[in-house]
Enzyme design. Structure first.
Site, PDB file in Angstrom:
ATOM      1  CE  LYS A  27      36.123   0.049  57.476  1.00 42.73           C
ATOM      2  NZ  LYS A  27      36.490   0.171  56.061  1.00 42.73           N
ATOM      3  CG  ASP A  28      34.974  -3.064  53.683  1.00 42.13           C
ATOM      4  OD1 ASP A  28      34.827  -1.830  53.650  1.00 42.13           O
ATOM      5  OD2 ASP A  28      36.029  -3.616  54.059  1.00 42.13           O
ATOM      6  NE  ARG A  75      32.206   6.981  57.500  1.00 38.15           N
ATOM      7  CZ  ARG A  75      33.132   7.123  58.442  1.00 38.15           C
ATOM      8  NH1 ARG A  75      32.946   7.969  59.433  1.00 38.15           N
ATOM      9  NH2 ARG A  75      34.256   6.425  58.401  1.00 38.15           N
ATOM     10  NE  ARG A  76      37.334   6.919  57.808  1.00 35.83           N
ATOM     11  CZ  ARG A  76      37.897   5.762  57.539  1.00 35.83           C
ATOM     12  NH1 ARG A  76      38.690   5.640  56.481  1.00 35.83           N
ATOM     13  NH2 ARG A  76      37.690   4.712  58.316  1.00 35.83           N
ATOM     14  NE  ARG A  93      41.103   5.607  45.236  1.00 35.66           N
ATOM     15  CZ  ARG A  93      39.840   5.644  45.621  1.00 35.66           C
ATOM     16  NH1 ARG A  93      39.406   4.778  46.532  1.00 35.66           N
ATOM     17  NH2 ARG A  93      38.994   6.532  45.124  1.00 35.66           N
ATOM     18  NE  ARG A  99      44.085   3.245  52.871  1.00 36.24           N
ATOM     19  CZ  ARG A  99      42.774   3.441  52.787  1.00 36.24           C
ATOM     20  NH1 ARG A  99      42.200   4.315  53.581  1.00 36.24           N
ATOM     21  NH2 ARG A  99      42.035   2.768  51.927  1.00 36.24           N
ATOM     22  CB  CYS A 186      31.920   3.175  48.675  1.00 33.14           C
ATOM     23  SG  CYS A 186      31.834   2.637  46.961  1.00 33.14           S
TER      24      CYS A 186
END
Length: 250
Positions: A27-28, A75-76, A93, A99, A186
């Site tokens: 995904k990155d 997106r989230r 972050r 986190r 992103c």
């Protein structure tokens, strides 16, 4: 520097022959690779979904009005607000432990993380709820590790070939095609998720405004050989619904 920052450093090492392979969270990985590099291996995909982590609440539905939810993903954020517009989104972050520490310090009522990351770290017990695709469609490539190498390095290509999972690769490459066609990065709240079951390829796409008030969506189904066409259908359908204006505003 964006999510491509660490990928870029690894790619520079590949091109300088300081490394032979680079392992990524797919995904990155940006939609377009540098000349001379390839992404030949998609490993068997782990859990592709997002997870809610909270110390006080069992699920997303039970969060009180104006609850503070942490995420750095647009997106989230957009999908959370589409489902629960009463929530407050606060940027989060750092690595997984950082986190979780911020959650434990009381800075958030809940945070959203990739389920696969928590599971790989042995932190499955921290997960309060796995978020269904209907609520939170995954991002392109989430849950899949991939291997990048130099395109002309035949020896390395032969060595890593057995690590490729055909079904996972089909789904992830289809997702990456939609992502590339829509200029996904992103800074765009784009969700693309593909599954392959019983010889049926199912591609789901969702593009939202940052506040979640606008949601463009499309689904395509077909056989594996139609993957490129299914990706094109999703892309054209979203563009027909006005995706370009959302991408430009993001």
């Amino acid at each position: 520097g964006g999510k491509g920052l660490f990928v870029k450093e690894l790619e520079e090492a590949l091109l300088a022959h300081e490394a032979d392979i680079a392992v990524h969270s797919t995904k990155d990985v940006p939609a377009v690779l540098p000349p001379g590099l390839d992404l030949p291996i998609i490993c068997t995909r782990d859990n592709p979904f997002d997870a809610l982590v909270s110390l006080r609440y069992a699920n997303l539905r039970s969060l009180p009005p104006k609850a503070i939810v942490g995420t750095a993903s647009l997106r989230r954020q957009s999908q959370l607000l589409a489902y629960r517009p009463d929530l407050q989104i606060k940027t989060l972050r750092g690595n997984i432990n950082t986190r979780l520490a911020k959650l434990e310090a009381g800075e958030y009522d809940a945070i959203i993380l990739a389920a696969s990351g928590l599971e790989r770290m042995g932190l499955k017990d921290c997960i309060s709820e796995y978020l269904a695709a209907e609520v939170m469609l995954p991002t392109c490539g989430q849950g899949a590790l991939s291997i990048e190498c130099r395109r002309d390095d035949i020896e390395v290509l032969n060595l890593i070939a057995p690590l490729n999972d055909a079904s996972s690769a089909l789904c992830v490459r289809t997702e990456r095609l939609v992502n590339a066609q829509l200029g996904g990065n992103c800074h765009v709240p784009l969700a693309v998720f593909c599954t392959f079951k019983e010889e049926q390829l199912h591609v789901r796409t969702r593009l939202l405004s940052l506040d979640g008030t606008i949601c463009l969506a499309h689904e395509s189904k077909g056989i594996a050989q139609e993957a490129t066409e299914l990706a094109r259908q999703c892309t054209e359908a979203l563009l027909g619904q006005g995706a370009a204006s959302l991408i430009n505003l993001s």
